[in-house]
Write a protein that holds these residues in place. Sequence first.
Motif, PDB file in Angstrom:
ATOM      1  N   UNK A  27       0.822  -1.216   0.000  1.00  0.00           N
ATOM      2  CA  UNK A  27       0.000   0.000   0.000  1.00  0.00           C
ATOM      3  C   UNK A  27       0.856   1.266   0.000  1.00  0.00           C
ATOM      4  N   UNK A  28       1.953   1.243   0.751  1.00  0.00           N
ATOM      5  CA  UNK A  28       2.820   2.423   0.829  1.00  0.00           C
ATOM      6  C   UNK A  28       3.438   2.740  -0.527  1.00  0.00           C
ATOM      7  N   UNK A  29       3.936   1.727  -1.210  1.00  0.00           N
ATOM      8  CA  UNK A  29       4.532   1.939  -2.530  1.00  0.00           C
ATOM      9  C   UNK A  29       3.474   2.436  -3.502  1.00  0.00           C
ATOM     10  N   UNK A  30       2.277   1.873  -3.454  1.00  0.00           N
ATOM     11  CA  UNK A  30       1.198   2.328  -4.332  1.00  0.00           C
ATOM     12  C   UNK A  30       0.876   3.801  -4.088  1.00  0.00           C
ATOM     13  N   UNK A  31       0.870   4.205  -2.836  1.00  0.00           N
ATOM     14  CA  UNK A  31       0.612   5.614  -2.512  1.00  0.00           C
ATOM     15  C   UNK A  31       1.731   6.502  -3.043  1.00  0.00           C
ATOM     16  N   UNK A  32       2.978   6.060  -2.904  1.00  0.00           N
ATOM     17  CA  UNK A  32       4.103   6.829  -3.455  1.00  0.00           C
ATOM     18  C   UNK A  32       3.969   6.975  -4.965  1.00  0.00           C
ATOM     19  N   UNK A  33       3.665   5.887  -5.639  1.00  0.00           N
ATOM     20  CA  UNK A  33       3.527   5.920  -7.097  1.00  0.00           C
ATOM     21  C   UNK A  33       2.442   6.907  -7.499  1.00  0.00           C
ATOM     22  N   UNK A  34       1.310   6.854  -6.832  1.00  0.00           N
ATOM     23  CA  UNK A  34       0.215   7.772  -7.149  1.00  0.00           C
ATOM     24  C   UNK A  34       0.596   9.217  -6.891  1.00  0.00           C
ATOM     25  N   UNK A  35       1.261   9.487  -5.769  1.00  0.00           N
ATOM     26  CA  UNK A  35       1.607  10.877  -5.449  1.00  0.00           C
ATOM     27  C   UNK A  35       2.727  11.403  -6.353  1.00  0.00           C
ATOM     28  N   UNK A  36       3.688  10.559  -6.710  1.00  0.00           N
ATOM     29  CA  UNK A  36       4.775  10.975  -7.593  1.00  0.00           C
ATOM     30  C   UNK A  36       4.252  11.215  -8.996  1.00  0.00           C
ATOM     31  N   UNK A  37       3.354  10.356  -9.440  1.00  0.00           N
ATOM     32  CA  UNK A  37       2.868  10.416 -10.814  1.00  0.00           C
ATOM     33  C   UNK A  37       1.944  11.597 -11.049  1.00  0.00           C
ATOM     34  N   UNK A  38       1.091  11.884 -10.109  1.00  0.00           N
ATOM     35  CA  UNK A  38       0.175  13.007 -10.253  1.00  0.00           C
ATOM     36  C   UNK A  38      -0.587  12.959 -11.553  1.00  0.00           C
ATOM     37  N   UNK A  39      -0.584  14.074 -12.273  1.00  0.00           N
ATOM     38  CA  UNK A  39      -1.312  14.183 -13.526  1.00  0.00           C
ATOM     39  C   UNK A  39      -0.441  13.886 -14.739  1.00  0.00           C
ATOM     40  N   UNK A  40       0.831  13.584 -14.512  1.00  0.00           N
ATOM     41  CA  UNK A  40       1.736  13.360 -15.635  1.00  0.00           C
ATOM     42  C   UNK A  40       1.508  11.988 -16.242  1.00  0.00           C
ATOM     43  N   UNK A  41       1.975  11.811 -17.457  1.00  0.00           N
ATOM     44  CA  UNK A  41       1.882  10.520 -18.105  1.00  0.00           C
ATOM     45  C   UNK A  41       2.830   9.536 -17.463  1.00  0.00           C
ATOM     46  N   UNK A  42       2.343   8.349 -17.171  1.00  0.00           N
ATOM     47  CA  UNK A  42       3.175   7.337 -16.538  1.00  0.00           C
ATOM     48  C   UNK A  42       2.992   6.000 -17.239  1.00  0.00           C
ATOM     49  N   UNK A  43       3.987   5.151 -17.069  1.00  0.00           N
ATOM     50  CA  UNK A  43       3.926   3.759 -17.490  1.00  0.00           C
ATOM     51  C   UNK A  43       4.381   2.923 -16.313  1.00  0.00           C
ATOM     52  N   UNK A  44       3.832   1.717 -16.218  1.00  0.00           N
ATOM     53  CA  UNK A  44       4.219   0.800 -15.154  1.00  0.00           C
ATOM     54  C   UNK A  44       4.560  -0.539 -15.790  1.00  0.00           C
ATOM     55  N   UNK A  45       5.724  -1.086 -15.406  1.00  0.00           N
ATOM     56  CA  UNK A  45       6.146  -2.400 -15.886  1.00  0.00           C
ATOM     57  C   UNK A  45       6.339  -3.293 -14.673  1.00  0.00           C
ATOM     58  N   UNK A  46       5.732  -4.473 -14.701  1.00  0.00           N
ATOM     59  CA  UNK A  46       5.881  -5.447 -13.622  1.00  0.00           C
ATOM     60  C   UNK A  46       6.895  -6.499 -14.034  1.00  0.00           C
ATOM     61  N   UNK A  47       7.927  -6.672 -13.228  1.00  0.00           N
ATOM     62  CA  UNK A  47       8.922  -7.697 -13.495  1.00  0.00           C
ATOM     63  C   UNK A  47       8.616  -8.986 -12.743  1.00  0.00           C
TER      64      UNK A  47
END
Length: 76
Positions: A27-47
């Motif tokens: 949950x903490x990492x997900x919150x960081x990702x959401x707050x860092x990403x904001x309104x900008x374009x993002x991509x996520x890759x799962x290894x």
Amino acid sequence: MQRLQQPLPFEMMSKKILHILCVEPDDTVQQFIESISGETGVSVVCLYNDGIAKTAVNWERLVDDIFAHEKVICWN
């Protein structure tokens, strides 16, 4: 004399942030990702094997994605 290429306009640049998830995010990492990403374009890759994507990681595509984004963040 060679001319330098003009940088691409901001609108034509690819997405700004690439998040590479090495393990399933908590949950903490997900919150960081959401707050860092904001309104900008993002991509996520799962290894990791997330149970959804049944294909292996395309490493050549990942390398291309790394160079196509302005920022890359790896999450462990």
